[in-house]
Design an enzyme around this catalytic site. Structure first.
Site, short mmCIF file in Angstrom:
data_model
loop_
_atom_site.label_atom_id
_atom_site.label_comp_id
_atom_site.label_asym_id
_atom_site.label_seq_id
_atom_site.Cartn_x
_atom_site.Cartn_y
_atom_site.Cartn_z
N ASP A 13 59.18 78.52 -1.99
CA ASP A 13 58.04 77.60 -2.13
C ASP A 13 57.87 76.68 -0.92
OD1 ASP A 13 57.70 78.72 -4.67
OD2 ASP A 13 59.04 77.25 -5.58
N LYS A 16 54.98 79.62 2.41
CA LYS A 16 54.87 80.90 3.12
C LYS A 16 53.46 81.48 2.98
CE LYS A 16 58.24 82.42 0.57
NZ LYS A 16 58.69 81.19 -0.10
N GLY A 40 55.38 83.31 -5.95
CA GLY A 40 54.05 82.76 -6.19
C GLY A 40 53.62 82.11 -4.89
N HIS A 41 52.70 82.73 -4.20
CA HIS A 41 52.28 82.25 -2.87
C HIS A 41 50.85 81.71 -2.97
CE1 HIS A 41 55.43 85.03 -0.75
NE2 HIS A 41 55.97 84.19 -1.61
N GLN A 224 60.62 84.28 -1.69
CA GLN A 224 61.78 83.41 -1.97
C GLN A 224 62.22 82.69 -0.69
OE1 GLN A 224 62.09 86.97 -3.52
NE2 GLN A 224 60.73 85.89 -4.86
P1 GDP Z 1 55.32 79.79 -1.10
O1 GDP Z 1 55.93 80.39 -2.31
O2 GDP Z 1 56.32 79.60 0.00
O3 GDP Z 1 54.11 80.54 -0.62
O4 GDP Z 1 54.85 78.33 -1.50
P2 GDP Z 1 54.05 77.93 -2.85
O5 GDP Z 1 52.64 78.38 -2.72
O6 GDP Z 1 54.80 78.35 -4.04
O7 GDP Z 1 54.19 76.35 -2.80
C1 GDP Z 1 53.69 75.61 -1.75
C2 GDP Z 1 52.66 74.60 -2.30
O8 GDP Z 1 52.36 73.64 -1.32
C3 GDP Z 1 51.33 75.26 -2.65
O9 GDP Z 1 50.75 74.57 -3.71
C4 GDP Z 1 50.50 75.06 -1.38
O10 GDP Z 1 49.11 75.06 -1.62
C5 GDP Z 1 50.98 73.71 -0.94
N1 GDP Z 1 50.98 73.47 0.51
C6 GDP Z 1 51.27 74.34 1.52
N2 GDP Z 1 51.28 73.69 2.72
C7 GDP Z 1 50.99 72.40 2.44
C8 GDP Z 1 50.88 71.22 3.25
O11 GDP Z 1 51.09 71.24 4.45
N3 GDP Z 1 50.60 70.05 2.60
C9 GDP Z 1 50.40 69.99 1.25
N4 GDP Z 1 50.13 68.81 0.72
N5 GDP Z 1 50.48 71.08 0.46
C10 GDP Z 1 50.78 72.27 1.05
P1 IMO Z 2 58.45 82.21 -3.64
O1 IMO Z 2 58.22 83.52 -2.95
C1 IMO Z 2 61.21 79.57 -5.75
C2 IMO Z 2 64.30 81.47 -8.20
C3 IMO Z 2 64.19 81.28 -9.71
C4 IMO Z 2 65.67 81.30 -10.07
C5 IMO Z 2 66.24 82.34 -9.14
C6 IMO Z 2 66.38 83.74 -9.75
O2 IMO Z 2 57.27 81.71 -4.37
O3 IMO Z 2 59.06 81.23 -2.73
P2 IMO Z 2 64.64 85.65 -10.37
O4 IMO Z 2 63.48 85.64 -11.32
O5 IMO Z 2 64.26 85.96 -8.96
O6 IMO Z 2 65.78 86.50 -10.85
O7 IMO Z 2 65.18 84.13 -10.38
O8 IMO Z 2 65.35 82.42 -8.03
N1 IMO Z 2 63.09 82.03 -7.56
C7 IMO Z 2 62.23 81.31 -6.82
N2 IMO Z 2 62.21 79.98 -6.56
N3 IMO Z 2 60.30 80.38 -5.19
C8 IMO Z 2 60.33 81.72 -5.43
O9 IMO Z 2 59.51 82.59 -4.81
C9 IMO Z 2 61.30 82.23 -6.30
N4 IMO Z 2 61.62 83.47 -6.76
C10 IMO Z 2 62.72 83.33 -7.51
O10 IMO Z 2 63.58 80.06 -10.04
O11 IMO Z 2 66.25 80.06 -9.74
MG MG Z 3 56.11 80.01 -4.35
#
Ligand code: GDP
Ligand code: IMO
Ligand code: MG
Length: 429
Positions: A13, A16, A40-41, A224
């Protein structure tokens, strides 16, 4: 020609999805190589939010999107994601979405096993996403999986599924007293997925190789983060795949020489969702501030993310484990308003200083972070588009991250939107 791998440097999270969407403008191909819909991206384009779980984040830029052999794919989620993107006007066809013949299918029994195991695990929960990721990788390694190539054999696909479901029904009943799953219903469901997905099945390794030969730019989208890696993470509180950059090779079917750069995504602080040790975790109002200001809720499960200070011990290890050539620091705007910022530079364990990430969680859970403090800033930085637009305290924070990791900052993100970005050094040149 360049091939860039994007990976998370913390516990996932990091942002990416945002960075991959942004960089996709300069890419021809975008490739997922591991994980599944535990990812979840989030992409925010013109104020509209998209969350992708399986479709590579290059889809909104109209790029050729590939799902590599290292990904585990739940066809229920993928078909739903495709339909949902289509209703939002995004064109997805077998021409622009290809799935490796060798990618494994997440079956309904994988999800049932994942959830049943979390309920009964001795030593407590891992806090998985419950999406069947671990059980699917287990079957892959046990040579007991179902792959996309199996869909192409119309006479045996249904029979193969029926056999596996029957076998897993015995396991589910004996181990967890759960089930049985309906064999015929699952076969019928999967024959339906075949209609939609079989035309996407392809030789992904070959497509990448041919594209590279023709001078195309390839972007590999990690899921991840480094410390959720099955080998290098906080085992057993990890996911079931290798999340580090080297796995782009195995998970997409390319050789190491094909990679020209590795961009590590660093959230300006640290978050973790699920269980497991987290040395810089904050349980005070500063942690709550980060959780609120950063809207730190899981994009897949909606769970609250745990928050804490930036940890340079982790980042240094991530630089080594991934061979990082550049950093993208995200969510810098979230730190706006804090008087003092802290960065963990080492751990203290029983009076000794540790400057590297420990290999076992017993040691990690006794680590006390050693912090250095820096001034914060009050100015709104979300409008910054050049490094010189940032207040000097924010520039100082970034400089310190570079010093502590030995990796240059290439990108700074100051908001969720695609344009809310400072590009210092574009990975595609
Ligand atoms: P990922 O799994 O690495 O793709 O990240 P996620 O999408 O799960 O979580 C990142 C969250 O931060 C999402 O809600 C994005 O929309 C948000 N986000 C990404 N870059 C920024 C930033 O520079 N500032 C803020 N405030 N939010 C951001
Ligand atoms: P992105 O790509 C954050 C965490 C789960 C749990 C552990 C194992 O959005 O960054 P699993 O279901 O993979 O067997 O769970 O890994 N986890 C993540 N945490 N971002 C993710 O993906 C994750 N994918 C798995 O919360 O702790
Ligand atoms: Mg994510």
């Amino acid at each position: 020609m360049a091939s860039i791998v994007v990976v998370g440097t913390q516990w996932g999270d990091e942002g990416k999805g945002k960075v991959v969407d942004l960089l996709s403008a300069g890419a021809d191909l975008v490739v997922r190589f591991q994980g599944g819909n535990n990812a979840g991206h989030t992409l925010v384009v013109n104020g509209e939010q998209f969350i992708s779980h399986l479709v590579p984040s290059g889809i909104l830029q109209g790029k050729l999107c590939l799902i590599g052999n290292g990904v585990v794919v739940d066809p229920a989620v993928l078909t739903e994601e495709i339909s949902s993107l289509k209703t939002r006007g995004v064109d997805i066809t077998p021409e622009n979405l290809k799935i490796s013949r060798n990618a494994h299918l997440i079956m309904p029994y994988h999800k049932t096993i994942d959830l049943a195991r979390e309920e009964t695990r001795s030593g407590g929960r891992i806090g998985t996403t419950g999406r069947g990721i671990g059980p699917c990788y287990e079957d892959k390694m046990a040579r007991n999986g179902i792959r996309f190539v199996d869909m192409l054999y119309t006479d045996t696909f249904g029979r193969k599924i029926a056999e596996k479901v029957k076998e897993k029904n015995i396991y589910l009943h004996r181990m967890y007293g759960v089930g049985p799953l309906d064999v015929d219903a699952i076969v019928e469901e999967f024959l339906g997925y075949r209609e939609m997905l079989a035309p996407c099945v392809a030789n992904v390794s070959r497509i990448i190789a041919d594209a590279s030969k023709n001078g195309k730019q390839v972007l590999f989208e990690g899921a991840q983060g480094t410390f959720l890696d099955i080998d290098h993470g906080t085992y057993p509180y990890v996911t079931s795949s290798n999340t580090v950059a080297g796995n782009a090779c195995c998970g997409a079917g390319i050789g190491p020489g094909a990679i020209s750069g590795v961009l590590g995504i660093v959230k300006a602080y640290t978050t973790r969702v699920g269980e497991g040790p987290f040395p810089t975790e904050l349980f005070d109002s500063t942690g709550e501030f980060m959780q609120r200001a950063g809207s730190e809720f899981g994009a897949t499960t909606g769970r609250k993310r745990r928050c804490g200070w930036l940890d340079a011990v982790m980042l240094r290890a991530a630089a080594r484990l991934n061979g990082l050539t550049g950093l993208a620091v995200t969510k810098l705007d979230v730190l706006t308003g804090l008087d003092t910022l802290k960065i963990c530079t080492a751990y203290s364990v029983g009076g000794n200083l540790l400057d590297d990430f420990p290999a076992d969680i017993n040691t990690l859970s006794t680590c006390e972070p050693v912090y250095e403090s820096m001034d914060g800033w009050k100015e709104d930085i979300s409008g910054a588009r050049d490094i010189s637009d940032l207040p000097s305290a924010a520039r100082g924070y970034l400089k310190r991250v570079e010093e502590l990791t030995g990796v240059p900052v290439a990108i700074v993100s100051v908001g969720a939107g695609r344009d809310e970005t400072i590009i210092i050094n574009h990975p595609f040149g």
